[in-house]
Design an enzyme around this catalytic site. Structure first.
Site, short mmCIF file in Angstrom:
data_model
loop_
_atom_site.label_atom_id
_atom_site.label_comp_id
_atom_site.label_asym_id
_atom_site.label_seq_id
_atom_site.Cartn_x
_atom_site.Cartn_y
_atom_site.Cartn_z
CE LYS A 126 38.18 49.30 41.90
NZ LYS A 126 39.07 49.56 41.24
CG ASP A 166 37.56 47.96 39.37
OD1 ASP A 166 38.26 48.05 39.34
OD2 ASP A 166 36.93 46.38 39.12
P1 NDP Z 1 36.39 43.72 32.85
O1 NDP Z 1 35.06 43.37 33.31
O2 NDP Z 1 36.71 43.97 31.80
O3 NDP Z 1 37.63 42.38 32.27
C1 NDP Z 1 36.92 41.21 33.92
C2 NDP Z 1 37.90 39.73 33.10
O4 NDP Z 1 38.58 39.08 34.20
C3 NDP Z 1 36.76 39.04 32.15
O5 NDP Z 1 37.51 38.59 31.25
C4 NDP Z 1 36.02 38.14 33.18
O6 NDP Z 1 35.58 37.26 32.51
C5 NDP Z 1 37.42 38.14 34.20
N1 NDP Z 1 37.05 37.48 35.36
C6 NDP Z 1 36.27 38.79 36.58
N2 NDP Z 1 35.82 38.53 37.39
C7 NDP Z 1 36.82 36.77 37.20
C8 NDP Z 1 35.92 35.65 38.47
N3 NDP Z 1 35.84 36.14 39.21
N4 NDP Z 1 36.70 34.93 37.75
C9 NDP Z 1 37.29 34.84 36.92
N5 NDP Z 1 37.56 35.83 35.61
C10 NDP Z 1 37.32 36.47 35.52
O7 NDP Z 1 37.57 44.59 33.95
P2 NDP Z 1 38.78 45.08 33.77
O8 NDP Z 1 39.84 44.22 32.74
O9 NDP Z 1 38.32 46.33 33.43
O10 NDP Z 1 39.16 44.66 35.29
C11 NDP Z 1 39.75 43.45 35.48
C12 NDP Z 1 40.69 43.59 36.62
O11 NDP Z 1 41.95 45.41 37.07
C13 NDP Z 1 39.91 43.98 37.35
O12 NDP Z 1 41.25 43.27 38.88
C14 NDP Z 1 40.16 45.62 38.21
O13 NDP Z 1 40.36 46.09 39.43
C15 NDP Z 1 41.65 45.60 37.47
N6 NDP Z 1 41.57 47.22 37.03
C16 NDP Z 1 40.92 47.48 36.46
C17 NDP Z 1 41.45 49.06 35.08
C18 NDP Z 1 40.77 49.12 34.32
O14 NDP Z 1 41.41 50.43 33.72
N7 NDP Z 1 39.71 48.94 34.10
C19 NDP Z 1 42.60 49.71 36.37
C20 NDP Z 1 43.48 49.35 37.38
C21 NDP Z 1 43.03 47.54 37.50
P3 NDP Z 1 34.01 37.12 32.45
O15 NDP Z 1 33.84 38.06 30.81
O16 NDP Z 1 33.97 35.51 32.46
O17 NDP Z 1 33.21 37.71 33.87
O1 2IT Z 2 41.83 49.78 39.61
C1 2IT Z 2 41.57 50.80 39.40
O2 2IT Z 2 42.88 51.34 39.47
C2 2IT Z 2 40.53 51.31 38.17
N1 2IT Z 2 39.55 51.06 38.38
C3 2IT Z 2 40.98 52.50 37.61
C4 2IT Z 2 40.17 53.32 38.86
C5 2IT Z 2 39.99 54.76 37.49
O3 2IT Z 2 39.86 56.33 38.34
O4 2IT Z 2 40.77 55.33 36.54
#
Ligand code: NDP
Ligand code: 2IT
Length: 448
Positions: A126, A166
């Site tokens: 990561k 992420d």
């Molecule tokens: P994005 O940046 O696309 O979206 C994040 C969302 O969460 C936004 O709505 C953001 O709001 C909100 N957010 C972020 N930080 C905070 C905080 N500290 N407090 C409250 N709200 C918050 O990220 P993703 O959707 O990609 O990721 C979301 C979660 O999923 C994370 O935990 C990530 O690690 C996990 N994840 C993502 C994957 C992926 O493929 N993208 C795969 C597996 C897990 P705002 O816009 O106001 O910051």
């Molecule tokens: O938390 C996660 O699994 C991710 N943000 C996706 C990682 C990836 O390599 O697609």
């Protein structure tokens, strides 16, 4: 003192001020106790757990870039290459002001086990930066991404370490990072995933985490005799994971009534209009207040003035998809009082340890992030396969592989939980199934 306890104490001493990392290690250690006890002499002699909790390599660097006013800005940059026992390091890059070594290490540690559960050959890593993409111009985002890659490129590669998106890192950022990698190395290779579809990106990667979350949730409910269709769902977040979780939940006949960002959340009594949400968030990059102003059935709740969260709404299923430790014990109590059936983690570690324990005690079905959100990284691995064979697969082909992977993950964690006498404890099942695979690969590769 037991071997597990000894190593956990060592984690606390060697990694002071890293609460998120401690939390992630503790959750895994609490679950794998029976496996470790069965093999204690061997694991202890081989220092297996000490090696498991020590990243193979941690790279920390500075990222200087110039903003639109001509001011030089300096952010931190890091990549933790945690464990390559079962494949090249794989995991996202988080861009958010809250990024610290503790956050990246917790995410990297989780990623080892998540990637093992996918059944695909990917190790855990990561990275990220405390850079805040919010409010930055496209040019500033590009300047930052180029500066970040100017150091990162020497540590990654299609066969060694393959970063992805992420929080704060989506298709736009991956595009800029990829362009700079190509310029610096002269290589067009599958070194990042989540790329644009015109230059090696896989179909379904954007949708994969959210869709995968719903596939495994549906499978888990089905195996417990419950139909997801007709259920009401609360979702937090409004980013990549949340948007496609909402889309798939609605396609499966459920009604999603909430979404959130870091300033507040919306309740939409008619069900979230996912096309409008995409328009506001993905295309216009605006806040949820904008969604509420365009949608008569939606009510906006400001976090600061009201102090409430989406978990105050009565629903059957809760899907936290924003960030770590966002669903607390108080939230869990409210959800249970409102009759919630299932909580499945779309984000990484969004439910606090106390809340997880409480949900377990109250017999709420709970799937931890390392299983529930594994569809994203699994589809990244499918993108790596397509890049290696220089071919593209159709949307349906990738989607059906994703569904199949999520179904298998559910079977694996369900079986491991039963095998160890804890039926329905999917936290234990996920940690045990993943740990056994990684431990076996580490043991077979000797002391490295
Ligand atoms: P994005 O940046 O696309 O979206 C994040 C969302 O969460 C936004 O709505 C953001 O709001 C909100 N957010 C972020 N930080 C905070 C905080 N500290 N407090 C409250 N709200 C918050 O990220 P993703 O959707 O990609 O990721 C979301 C979660 O999923 C994370 O935990 C990530 O690690 C996990 N994840 C993502 C994957 C992926 O493929 N993208 C795969 C597996 C897990 P705002 O816009 O106001 O910051
Ligand atoms: O938390 C996660 O699994 C991710 N943000 C996706 C990682 C990836 O390599 O697609």
């Amino acid at each position: 003192m037991s071997y597990i306890e000894e190593v956990y104490q060592r984690v606390l001493t060697q990694n002071p001020s890293q609460p998120e990392f401690h939390q992630a290690v503790k959750e895994v250690f609490d679950s794998i106790r029976p496996v470790v006890e069965e093999n204690e002499t061997e694991y202890r002699r081989n220092a297996l757990l000490e090696r498991l909790v020590s990243p193979e390599r941690q790279i920390i660097f500075r990222v200087p870039w110039i903003d639109d006013r001509g001011q030089v800005q300096v952010n931190n940059g890091m990549r933790v290459q945690f464990n390559s026992a079962i494949g090249p390091y794989k995991g996202g890059l988080r861009l958010h002001p809250s990024v610290t070594p503790s956050v990246i290490k917790f995410l990297g540690f989780e990623q080892i086990f998540k990637n093992a559960l996918t059944g695909l050959p990917i190790g855990g890593g990561k990275g990220g930066s405390d850079f805040d993409p919010k409010g930055k111009s496209d040019r500033e985002i590009m300047a930052f991404c180029q500066a970040f890659m100017q150091e990162l490129y020497r540590h990654i590669g299609a066969e060694t370490d393959v970063p992805a998106g992420d929080i704060g890192t989506g298709a736009r950022e991956i595009g800029y990072l990829y362009g700079e990698y190509k310029k610096l190395t002269g290589r067009f290779e599958g070194v990042l995933t989540g790329k644009g579809k015109t230059f090696g990106g896989s179909k379904v990667r954007s949708e994969a985490t959210g869709y995968g979350l719903l596939y495994i949730t549906q499978e888990m409910l089905k195996s417990n005799g419950i139909d997801i269709s007709g259920k009401t769902v609360s979702v937090s977040g409004s980013g990549n994971v949340a948007i496609y979780a909402i889309e798939k939940a609605e396609q499966l006949g459920a009604r999603v009534v909430t979404a959130s960002d870091s300033n507040g959340w919306i309740y939409d009594s008619e069900g979230i209009d996912v096309e409008l949400l995409k328009d506001v968030k993905e295309r216009r990059r605006q806040r949820l207040t904008e969604y509420a102003s365009l949608r008569p059935s939606a009510v906006y709740h400001d976090k600061k003035t009201e102090g409430t969260t989406p978990w105050s709404v009565k629903t059957d299923i809760a899907l936290p998809c924003a960030t770590q430790n966002e669903l607390t014990l108080d939230d869990a109590r409210t959800l249970v009082a409102n009759g919630v059936i299932a909580v499945c983690e779309g984000a990484n570690m969004p439910v606090t340890r106390e809340a997880t324990e409480y949900l377990k005690e109250k017999k709420v079905y709970f799937i931890p992030g390392k299983a529930a959100n594994a569809g994203g990284v699994a589809t990244s691995a499918l993108e790596m396969s397509q890049n290696s064979e220089r071919l593209y697969w159709s949307f349906d082909e990738v989607d059906s592989r994703l569904r199949d992977i999520m179904t298998r993950i559910f079977r694996k964690i369900d079986k491991a939980a039963r095998d160890y006498g804890m039926p329905g404890d999917y936290v234990a099942g996920a940690n045990i199934a993943a740990f056994k695979k990684v431990a076996e690969a580490m043991e077979m590769q000797g002391v490295v």
